[in-house]
Design a protein around this motif. Structure first.
Motif: not given
Length: 296
Positions: A26-30, A46-49, A63-67
């Motif tokens: 599961i990706a970060k999704s705040l 700041w935080e990726i995701g 911003s995401h690390f990957s698709g």
């Protein structure tokens, strides 16, 4: 920079969900920071995701690390969010150590993209989320493009458009710099470019609704840039250019109203004859490559 396969990625306390059965983490999704209930400092961290709301209820940035992360979030949030991806923010090509904003053709195409999303009947109830990767230069140009859209299409001032991005700490954006091979002594930020864009609009140099993207890109293919209505900038025309190619170049310049050519590169050896034979004046104002001219 991608997360190792199968490694868990935590999510905010207000956005915890059960893992979906797709064999992916599961990706970060705040959720938008305003609804999390944390203090202002935490909201702007700041935080990726993490999604950052740019226009309340309408437009966010992440911003995401990957698709994979985008795919998973799209699966979960498809009823309320619409994720927008493009490669437009990746279009800047450096010459040396430079980094700059994408050009006006990209700005125009991005505005067309976001305008189509904003006016789509299918998306009228959706919150748009523009997605970038974790490359700082790409992220910076994505922020520039979003702000350009707000300034050109929705009447925002440069300061108002940039304000949500400016609050993010530490700043995930990098400055624009020149094409020299030495450390940059002077840089520009996104706000500087937005102010310049607004000034160009005020002077009538740029109109988003009438801008001829095809003609601009045709010039760009010949390494020609229109600096303002009366000034074109092009690279050394003497490099590997045959007679037929010279004819194409000078015809293109004439069609764009060029009457005077100024040679600024001291390394250039081409003859001015090709321009003079087509009734264009020619002047030499030479200085070292990637340097500023002297006062004389």
């Amino acid at each position: 920079n991608a997360h190792p396969a199968g490694s868990p990625v935590t999510i905010g306390p207000c956005a915890r969900r059960k893992s979906i059965d797709v064999g992916l983490p599961i990706a970060k999704s705040l959720v938008p920071a305003s609804s999390v209930g944390t203090d202002a400092a935490r909201e702007d961290e700041w935080e990726i995701g993490k999604r950052f709301e740019i226009v309340p209820g309408r437009l966010s940035f992440v911003s995401h690390f990957s698709g994979q992360e985008t795919m998973i979030e799209t699966f979960h949030d498809k009823d309320i969010l619409h994720y927008v991806r493009s490669s437009l923010h990746e279009k800047y090509t450096p010459v040396h150590a430079d980094f700059g904003p994408v050009d006006l053709s990209v700005v125009c195409r991005f505005c067309e993209l976001l305008r189509a999303k904003r006016t789509s009947k299918k998306l009228e109830d959706k919150h748009l989320v523009y997605v970038t990767d974790d490359v700082a230069e790409h992220r910076t140009n994505a922020a520039f493009l979003i702000c350009s859209y707000l300034v050109l299409e929705e009447g925002f001032s440069p300061q108002k458009a940039w304000e949500p991005f400016s609050k993010i700490r530490p700043s995930p954006f990098v400055p624009f710099r020149d094409a020299s091979e030495t450390p940059a002594l002077y840089t520009l930020g996104v706000l500087d470019i937005l102010k310049a864009l607004t000034r160009a609009v005020a002077l009538g140099w740029y109109n988003n609704s009438t801008f001829d993207v095809m003609q601009y890109e045709k010039l760009a293919k010949r390494d020609i840039s229109r600096i303002c209505p009366k000034v074109l900038l092009f690279s050394d025309p003497g490099r590997k250019r045959g007679d037929e190619d010279w004819d194409d170049l000078t015809d293109l310049l004439k069609k764009n109203g060029v009457t005077l050519v100024i040679r600024a590169n001291c390394e250039s050896k081409y003859s001015p004859r090709q321009f003079q034979e087509r009734d264009m004046r020619f002047l030499d104002c030479r200085f070292e490559a990637r340097q500023t001219p002297c006062d004389e």
